[in-house]
Write an enzyme that holds these catalytic residues in place. Structure first.
Site, PDB file in Angstrom:
ATOM      1  N   THR A 164       0.829  -1.213   0.000  1.00 41.89           N
ATOM      2  CA  THR A 164       0.000   0.000   0.000  1.00 41.89           C
ATOM      3  C   THR A 164       0.860   1.259   0.000  1.00 41.89           C
ATOM      4  OG1 THR A 164      -1.752  -1.192   1.136  1.00 41.89           O
ATOM      5  CG2 THR A 164      -1.826   1.206   1.303  1.00 41.89           C
TER       6      THR A 164
ATOM      7  N   SER B 108       5.425  -7.086  -1.561  1.00 42.57           N
ATOM      8  CA  SER B 108       5.057  -7.081  -0.150  1.00 42.57           C
ATOM      9  C   SER B 108       5.411  -8.437   0.448  1.00 42.57           C
ATOM     10  CB  SER B 108       3.550  -6.814  -0.044  1.00 42.57           C
ATOM     11  OG  SER B 108       3.178  -6.744   1.296  1.00 42.57           O
ATOM     12  N   ALA B 109       6.298  -8.424   1.468  1.00 45.48           N
ATOM     13  CA  ALA B 109       6.869  -9.687   1.972  1.00 45.48           C
ATOM     14  C   ALA B 109       5.830 -10.654   2.527  1.00 45.48           C
ATOM     15  CB  ALA B 109       7.911  -9.372   3.045  1.00 45.48           C
ATOM     16  N   HIS B 110       4.737 -10.119   3.096  1.00 45.25           N
ATOM     17  CA  HIS B 110       3.787 -11.056   3.733  1.00 45.25           C
ATOM     18  C   HIS B 110       3.018 -11.902   2.720  1.00 45.25           C
ATOM     19  CE1 HIS B 110      -0.263  -9.007   3.347  1.00 45.25           C
ATOM     20  NE2 HIS B 110       0.498  -7.962   3.104  1.00 45.25           N
TER      21      HIS B 110
ATOM     22  N   THR C  55      13.352   5.653  10.188  1.00 41.75           N
ATOM     23  CA  THR C  55      14.373   4.657  10.544  1.00 41.75           C
ATOM     24  C   THR C  55      14.006   3.301   9.965  1.00 41.75           C
ATOM     25  OG1 THR C  55      14.845   5.875  12.550  1.00 41.75           O
ATOM     26  CG2 THR C  55      15.544   3.570  12.510  1.00 41.75           C
TER      27      THR C  55
ATOM     28  N   CYS D  73      -9.943  -7.158   2.346  1.00 42.22           N
ATOM     29  CA  CYS D  73     -10.676  -6.180   3.147  1.00 42.22           C
ATOM     30  C   CYS D  73     -12.131  -6.592   3.333  1.00 42.22           C
ATOM     31  CB  CYS D  73     -10.557  -4.787   2.551  1.00 42.22           C
ATOM     32  SG  CYS D  73     -10.723  -4.768   0.783  1.00 42.22           S
TER      33      CYS D  73
END
Ligand SMILES: Cc1ncc(COP(=O)(O)O)c(C=O)c1O
Length: 372
Positions: free
Chosen positions: A71, A200-202, A238, A326
């Site tokens: 996103t 997106s890693a997930h 960071t 969603c």
């Protein structure tokens, strides 16, 4: 039996990835922007991860930027492209992910650029002749094409090479939402003409809250998040070095066995299609079943008895979505089903596989579906 068939929403983290993340968090904590040794250690972890990701996607490390996920990458890219590269038109489809659709709509509205939607057929397949005629009509003016590689609800696969060739032919910018394909499907960004892509890693057994954006070196855009100079001024804040390293590890694991995983889920998908065709002929298949092997969208004929089908499957230990993540667990028709005119006709059930699923789980799903 507990069966997780909602892998397009998110995947379980691979234990090897989790172990690495934990080990790094235990050993290191320096801020990568600090110039002392502790900072330099985490900086090296981040840059090594960038090199790994770039090698796997066949691009240069300078073209990879880490973000908090799909996103954020999409919001950053869309705002940057619209504001700095100033396309007169954005050509997209009505079945993109909401992160893309809402970013495009908002930015187009604010900048005054035209938003054009491509024709799609009943299976959700994009009309490439329409794409070419729209590109032609802009007569060389700057245009942005934004189309997703894999549709997260239908599993439709975009003919990426053809779209990139059209983009090249008409000198259009091409942004591709590759969130569902990166880490699951071969993607050689160096070999095709794509300007912007996202991951997106997930979605590929990595942690949640970490992603990437690819920005082809030809294009310079401004960041969305302002502040520090992290990510070469493209994403202030960071860095989560352990999550970044975990993303790279998850991608490395995914690429090391991609073909086997593709064959495995293809076998699961074929078995599900074969059994449903033979034993539950009232169930239809939404989208293009020839597409991406990880996703199959079923159309359950509407009856009073199956109004709560998602909840009933949940009670029987089968976890999947009706539409997109969603709307997971709700009966609200998704914008994709509405665009295809399917919202009224059936109850969509998205079955999305991972390397961890088995044929026995597919059999269990079919046996439970027979009750509805
Ligand atoms: C196609 C697509 N794009 C974008 C996203 C958003 O990604 P994230 O969950 O990392 O914000 C998703 C997630 O469902 C997706 O499937």
């Amino acid at each position: 039996m507990k069966v997780y068939f909602d892998n397009a929403a998110t995947t379980a983290i691979d234990v090897q990835v989790l172990d690495l993340q934990y080990e790094l968090q235990r050993k290191y904590y320096g801020n990568a922007s600090s110039i002392h040794q502790l900072g330099r250690e985490t900086k090296v972890i981040i840059e090594n991860a960038r090199t790994t990701v770039a090698r796997l996607l066949n691009v240069s490390p300078s073209e990879i930027f880490f973000t908090s996920g799909g996103t954020e990458s999409i919001n950053t890219l869309v705002a940057g492209v619209v504001n700095q590269l100033k396309p007169l038109s954005i050509i997209t489809s009505k079945i993109e992910h909401p992160a893309m659709l809402q970013s495009l709509t908002t930015q187009a509205h604010q900048s005054g650029c035209v938003l054009q939607f491509l024709e799609i057929n009943a299976k959700g397949i994009i009309n490439l002749d329409h794409l070419e005629s729209l590109l032609q009509s802009w007569n060389g003016a700057q245009v942005l094409i934004s189309l997703m590689h894999v549709n997260n609800e239908l599993g439709n696969l975009l003919p990426l090479k053809k779209v990139s060739e059209l983009a090249q032919k008409y000198h259009a910018l091409f942004m591709c939402d590759t969130v569902q394909s990166i880490g699951k499907y071969p993607l050689d960004l160096g070999a095709i003409s794509v300007d912007f892509a996202v991951g997106s890693a997930h979605k590929f057994h990595g942690p949640k809250g970490i992603g990437l954006m690819y920005i082809n070196r030809k294009n310079a855009i401004a960041p969305l998040l302002l502040g520090g100079t992290q990510e070469r001024n493209m994403r202030a804040g960071t860095e989560n070095f352990a999550n970044i390293a975990a993303l790279a590890k998850a991608l490395e694991l995914a690429y090391s066995d991609m073909e086997n995983h593709l064959n495995h889920v293809q076998q699961l998908k074929k078995h599900l299609i074969d059994r449903i065709t033979a034993e539950l002929p009232n169930i239809t298949f939404n989208g293009n079943t020839e597409g991406f092997p990880y996703i199959l969208n079923l159309g359950i004929p509407k009856t009073e008895h199956n109004e709560m089908i998602l909840m009933n499957l949940d009670i029987q230990g089968i976890y999947l979505s009706g539409g997109s993540a969603c709307s997971s667990g709700t009966l609200k028709p998704s914008h994709v089903m509405e665009a295809l005119g399917l919202a009224e006709r059936c109850r969509p059930l998205r079955v999305s596989f991972s390397k961890y699923n088995t044929l026995e789980e597919v059999d269990y799903l079919v046996d439970v579906l027979k009750k509805y």
